[in-house]
Design an enzyme around this catalytic site. Structure first.
Site, mmCIF file in Angstrom:
data_model
loop_
_atom_site.group_PDB
_atom_site.id
_atom_site.type_symbol
_atom_site.label_atom_id
_atom_site.label_comp_id
_atom_site.label_asym_id
_atom_site.label_seq_id
_atom_site.Cartn_x
_atom_site.Cartn_y
_atom_site.Cartn_z
ATOM 1 N N GLU A 87 45.399 38.391 31.417
ATOM 2 C CA GLU A 87 45.020 39.332 32.453
ATOM 3 C C GLU A 87 46.311 39.121 33.410
ATOM 4 O OE1 GLU A 87 41.123 39.696 34.021
ATOM 5 O OE2 GLU A 87 41.858 40.795 35.866
ATOM 6 N N LYS A 281 33.311 36.150 38.396
ATOM 7 C CA LYS A 281 34.259 36.343 37.378
ATOM 8 C C LYS A 281 35.727 36.112 37.757
ATOM 9 C CE LYS A 281 36.850 39.224 34.647
ATOM 10 N NZ LYS A 281 38.213 39.361 34.942
ATOM 11 N N HIS A 394 46.941 45.628 41.554
ATOM 12 C CA HIS A 394 46.862 45.915 40.000
ATOM 13 C C HIS A 394 47.805 46.882 39.601
ATOM 14 C CE1 HIS A 394 42.618 44.159 39.517
ATOM 15 N NE2 HIS A 394 43.326 43.093 39.717
#
Ligand code: MEV
Length: 444
Positions: A87, A281, A394
């Site tokens: 990621e 998470k 992101h």
């Protein structure tokens, strides 16, 4: 027409070449699929053979990025932490946080405990009071009969810590367990614990059969297995500073305002399991990446941490904020069983190298490192969420991927990145700009 499914016999016995052919023969583009699998085989055949041995039915390798988080100051020692993760924003987030805390005392940790757990589940149909009466005698036998298994571990300072008798017969008729605790020092201890447990079961059966007070079928062993829930193998990790030290952490925001919003962000995760799951998470993003790079069992680590997150009866945040006067502290408490010996640690060359980069840590030092990276990731995520939002970071990564996907020439990428600095990124927006700026033939 219904597709016929035929059972494949003896797949594991076939050569790698045969397995590859079987797997790819029905693929829509069999030739390319085969070539792609083969292109990921290691050029050194010995290395390829080694990689194949780690698992079963291997037909190729699946590479993941091996990344580094520099500037991690943990207990006054600076680390370059290896992280294996796909990621894109995770390593950047950990690295930002690491750099921020480097000049504010770094990450501090405290090992709460290192106790591992294993259980023998059994049905007991004889007199329970008799089992309780004889339990100390049985326990002594159980420990004694494990001598061959535990001898080396004991020399290293570990071994069996205790064995308890637990009664679950109010929930399931006759169900009981031997609940054993272990110290496994620098190994995760799965093989050691499971071997001890199976020996316990054999000894237990033998002991039961020789006692005349017990019946022939009074004892039935259900199963022997370690527990991946190790709440007392736990590390606490925190960062702390004064509020003024966080002034301008986000341009124009005071440290006090930032801390107020940050605490609220964490509070939501403490109160709402939906948010807690995502919050945790974010912690596991960093933890898992270190766990993978060091050849540890990330499934065990995940299972353990999430069970712990629910240990109060409600799933909640693993991290917490305290603000007292001018003082801010952000703490993570997380259990996991990690090893730095055994398993892949000496077999996988990159795992060995990861551990060398970390200066060959002990298992407890590795627990501290993994927790610190988890807290670093958590800090970055919550910081962004309660200030600029998560998409800004992101989207930067997303834009780079789109530029690659649309084959924007290297020489023009900087202009496109500059253009999107204050605009919403999407594939169509980038494509439109590429067309307008005549980058179109490169994008086709
Ligand atoms: C994304 O991988 C992780 C985050 O969702 C974590 C969080 O929301 O705290 C950003």
């Amino acid at each position: 027409m219904k597709k016929e499914h035929k059972i494949v016999h003896g797949f594991s016995k076939k050569s790698r070449e045969e397995k590859l052919n079987i797997v790819t023969q029905n693929h829509i583009d069999a030739e390319n699929a085969l070539a792609l699998f083969k292109s990921f085989h290691h050029s050194d055949s010995k290395m390829q053979a080694l990689l194949e041995e780690f698992s079963e039915n291997t037909i190729s390798n699946f590479p993941l990025p091996f990344c580094i988080c520099p500037n991690m100051l943990i207990n006054d020692k600076a680390y370059m932490v290896p992280m294996v993760i796909e990621e894109s924003s995770v390593v950047a987030a950990a690295a930002n946080s690491a750099k921020f805390w480097f000049t504010r005392g770094g990450f501090k940790t405290e090992i709460i405990g290192t106790e591992k757990i294993g259980q023998v589940h059994f049905l007991w149909k004889d007199d329970k009071a008799l089992l309780q009466k004889y339990f100390s005698e049985l326990k002594e036998r159980l420990i004694k009969d494990c001598f061959d298994i535990t001898e080396n571990m004991v020399k290293r300072g570990g071994g069996i810590l205790d064995i308890e008798l637990r009664d679950l017969s109010d929930k399931e008729p006759n169900l009981m367990q031997l609940h054993a605790t272990f110290e496994t020092i620098d190994s995760m201890g799965a093989n050691f614990i499971n071997s001890c447990l199976e020996q316990f079961a054999a000894t237990f059966k033998q002991w039961h059969s020789t006692k005349k007070e017990f019946s022939n079928n009074g004892l039935e062993i259900v199963m022997c297995i370690l527990s991946n829930y190790t709440p007392n193998c736990r590390v606490k990790c925190y960062v702390e500073t004064t509020l003024d030290q966080m002034d301008d952490i986000v341009k124009g925001m005071s440290g006090e305002e930032f801390a107020r919003r940050f605490r609220l962000g964490v509070r939501v995760a403490e109160l709402d399991p939906h948010r807690a799951t995502t919050h945790n998470k974010g912690i596991m993003n960093g933890v898992d990446a270190v766990v993978l790079a060091t050849g540890n069992d990330f499934r065990a680590v995940e299972a353990c941490s999430h069970t712990y997150a629910a240990h109060t009866g409600t799933y909640t945040s693993l991290s917490h904020v305290d603000i007292e006067g001018n003082f801010f502290r952000f703490t993570l408490e997380i259990p996991f069983a990690l090893g730095v010996v055994g398993g892949l640690t000496t077999l996988h060359p990159l795992v060995k190298l990861s551990l060398e980069l970390l200066d060959n840590p002990s298992a407890t030092e590795l627990m501290s490192i993994a927790a610190a990276i988890g807290l670093a990731n958590n800090f970055s995520a919550v910081k962004n969420l309660v200030t600029v939002g998560i998409q800004q970071g992101h989207m930067k990564m997303h834009l780079l991927n789109i530029l690659k996907q649309l084959k924007i020439p290297e020489s023009r990428k900087a202009e496109v990145i500059e253009y999107f600095k204050d605009k919403v990124v999407s594939v169509s927006a980038v494509r439109n700009l590429a067309e307008k700026w005549n980058l179109i033939e490169a994008t086709n």
